[in-house]
Design a protein around this motif. Structure first.
Motif, PDB file in Angstrom:
ATOM      1  N   SER A 102      33.501  66.765  10.515  1.00  0.00           N
ATOM      2  CA  SER A 102      34.568  67.159  11.437  1.00  0.00           C
ATOM      3  C   SER A 102      34.767  68.672  11.426  1.00  0.00           C
ATOM      4  O   SER A 102      35.705  69.179  12.029  1.00  0.00           O
TER       5      SER A 102
ATOM      6  N   TYR B 131      43.259  67.136   5.569  1.00  0.00           N
ATOM      7  CA  TYR B 131      42.275  66.775   6.580  1.00  0.00           C
ATOM      8  C   TYR B 131      42.767  65.651   7.488  1.00  0.00           C
ATOM      9  O   TYR B 131      42.153  65.370   8.492  1.00  0.00           O
TER      10      TYR B 131
ATOM     11  N   LYS C 122      42.919  66.307  11.035  1.00  0.00           N
ATOM     12  CA  LYS C 122      41.793  67.080  11.551  1.00  0.00           C
ATOM     13  C   LYS C 122      40.479  66.326  11.614  1.00  0.00           C
ATOM     14  O   LYS C 122      39.521  66.814  12.184  1.00  0.00           O
ATOM     15  N   VAL C 123      40.401  65.149  11.020  1.00  0.00           N
ATOM     16  CA  VAL C 123      39.167  64.367  11.061  1.00  0.00           C
ATOM     17  C   VAL C 123      39.004  63.840  12.475  1.00  0.00           C
ATOM     18  O   VAL C 123      39.918  63.236  13.028  1.00  0.00           O
ATOM     19  N   ASN C 124      37.837  64.088  13.055  1.00  0.00           N
ATOM     20  CA  ASN C 124      37.688  63.684  14.454  1.00  0.00           C
ATOM     21  C   ASN C 124      37.553  62.168  14.592  1.00  0.00           C
ATOM     22  O   ASN C 124      37.122  61.477  13.681  1.00  0.00           O
ATOM     23  N   SER C 125      37.951  61.680  15.739  1.00  0.00           N
ATOM     24  CA  SER C 125      38.000  60.237  15.961  1.00  0.00           C
ATOM     25  C   SER C 125      36.614  59.598  15.913  1.00  0.00           C
ATOM     26  O   SER C 125      36.492  58.428  15.551  1.00  0.00           O
ATOM     27  N   GLU C 126      35.557  60.346  16.224  1.00  0.00           N
ATOM     28  CA  GLU C 126      34.192  59.798  16.122  1.00  0.00           C
ATOM     29  C   GLU C 126      33.877  59.416  14.685  1.00  0.00           C
ATOM     30  O   GLU C 126      33.211  58.408  14.440  1.00  0.00           O
TER      31      GLU C 126
ATOM     32  N   THR D  30      45.355  61.815  15.236  1.00  0.00           N
ATOM     33  CA  THR D  30      43.929  61.878  15.578  1.00  0.00           C
ATOM     34  C   THR D  30      43.390  60.521  15.989  1.00  0.00           C
ATOM     35  O   THR D  30      42.587  60.421  16.901  1.00  0.00           O
TER      36      THR D  30
END
Length: 190
Positions: free
Chosen positions: A113, A137, A140-144, A174
């Motif tokens: 991410s 985090y 901030k961790v992306n959904s992908e 997120t």
């Protein structure tokens, strides 16, 4: 961790020189867990489909080897850890592998991410709480990455409570679009 932890890596194929060779070495551990045979089971009784403290120590040594310590856990390494998790129907490692899996997946997800992660020897250590380096985090961790984790866990017979708790921490704004899907993936009481 067992007394086997300080043992050096005895097989050249288990001494990683990069993340690709670390993933290969982890696949050798996976094969040992599945069959009860191989270089990671030599000199001890090891039943097929069982995971013990020595297996977890092998995974830890591979993941924290000097050649890869300052690099984030790779997708391939995380996927092999999920395969080990699924292969082990019998556990006698006092939950250490579950902890290692959750921390390795968090390390991969955070770095993928675009976030800075601590060295593996710190992040994956048994005495390091995941919350000591992962909490910031959460938003901030992306959904992908969350979707990838959910896909890895979907339909598995072994639920890793440590990993589920980590994903629940990551669920913030997120992952709001995923919130409707997650109860189908694992039971976290949503």
């Amino acid at each position: 961790m067992s007394a086997a932890a300080p043992k050096s890596v005895e097989s050249p194929s288990l001494e990683p020189s990069c993340r690709d060779t670390a993933a290969h070495a982890l696949s050798i551990v996976r094969d040992g867990v599945i069959t009860g045979e191989g270089p990671t089971t030599k000199g001890r009784v090891h039943f097929s489909r069982s995971l013990d403290a020595d297996d977890t120590a092998w995974c830890t040594r591979i993941l924290t080897a000097t050649a890869v310590n300052d690099q984030p856990v790779s997708c391939a390494e995380a996927e092999i850890l999920f395969e080990i998790n699924e292969a082990a129907t019998e556990r006698t490692d006092a939950g250490r592998f579950d902890d290692l899996l959750a921390k390795a997946v968090a390390h991969y997800a955070a770095s993928a991410s675009g976030l800075k992660v601590p060295p593996r020897s710190v992040a994956l250590a048994a005495d390091t709480e995941i919350e000591s380096w992962a909490p910031s985090y959460a938003s901030k961790v992306n959904s992908e990455m969350l979707e990838w984790i959910a896909a890895q866990m979907r339909g598995k017979r072994h639920n890793n409570r440590r990993l589920m708790a980590m994903v629940a921490t990551f669920l913030g704004a997120t992952a709001l679009p995923l919130a409707g899907q997650l109860p189908n993936v694992f039971d976290i009481g949503m």
